[in-house]
Design a protein around this motif. Structure first.
Motif, PDB file in Angstrom:
ATOM      1  N   LEU A  24      41.161  46.475  42.309  1.00 40.02           N
ATOM      2  CA  LEU A  24      42.165  47.776  42.236  1.00 40.02           C
ATOM      3  C   LEU A  24      41.369  48.831  42.758  1.00 40.02           C
ATOM      4  N   TRP A  28      45.780  54.202  45.949  1.00 33.32           N
ATOM      5  CA  TRP A  28      46.914  53.278  46.413  1.00 33.32           C
ATOM      6  C   TRP A  28      48.379  54.380  46.253  1.00 33.32           C
ATOM      7  N   TYR A 105      49.828  41.001  38.412  1.00 27.75           N
ATOM      8  CA  TYR A 105      49.431  41.829  39.648  1.00 27.75           C
ATOM      9  C   TYR A 105      49.158  40.840  40.819  1.00 27.75           C
ATOM     10  N   ILE A 107      47.475  41.190  44.993  1.00 22.75           N
ATOM     11  CA  ILE A 107      47.193  41.702  46.207  1.00 22.75           C
ATOM     12  C   ILE A 107      47.159  40.975  47.359  1.00 22.75           C
ATOM     13  N   LEU A 112      49.666  46.161  46.734  1.00 24.17           N
ATOM     14  CA  LEU A 112      49.375  45.656  45.524  1.00 24.17           C
ATOM     15  C   LEU A 112      50.798  45.658  44.749  1.00 24.17           C
TER      16      LEU A 112
END
Length: 132
Positions: A24, A28, A105, A107, A112
């Motif tokens: 992460l 973002w 989550y 990706i 994301l």
């Protein structure tokens, strides 16, 4: 023979681990989502951005001609496909302050996807695009 295999196995084990930190890590930008089955578009008047390091995140509102405003901060921890977030600061009153929320989550490329059922029962699916 046994002595030559041990260094090879050790090298393979070391190569199996990632040392570059959280997937992460970076900045973002929110691109919309789904709340309780209804589309929720990204705001047009301003942008929402989150910046993650290895353990913490900081969320900002960016409005043209204005200084960036931090509206939320927190800690997070990843475990497989789960992200546990704990909001430690919120600019507004928040029922999530100091509570851990579990997200799944995903990706994919530069996107994301965060999925959760919030403590208030809302089912959310948020989409964030990586900027840097």
């Amino acid at each position: 023979m046994k002595k030559s295999i041990i260094p090879i196995i050790s090298t393979l084990l070391l190569c199996a681990f990632r040392f570059d930190g959280s997937p992460l890590k970076g900045t973002w930008e929110y691109r919309g989502g789904i709340i309780n089955g209804k589309l929720d578009g990204a705001p047009k008047e301003y942008k929402l951005q989150r910046t993650y390091n290895d353990e913490h995140y900081e969320a900002k509102v960016l409005e043209e001609g204005e200084k960036a405003l931090t509206y939320e901060k927190g800690d997070y921890r990843l475990n497989a496909d789960t992200c546990l977030e704990k909001q430690t600061y919120c600019m507004q009153e928040s029922k999530l302050l100091n509570k851990t929320v579990k997200y799944n989550y995903i990706i994919s490329n530069d996107t994301l996807k965060l999925l959760s059922v919030l403590p208030n029962g809302n089912k959310v699916e948020d989409y964030w695009v990586k900027l840097k």
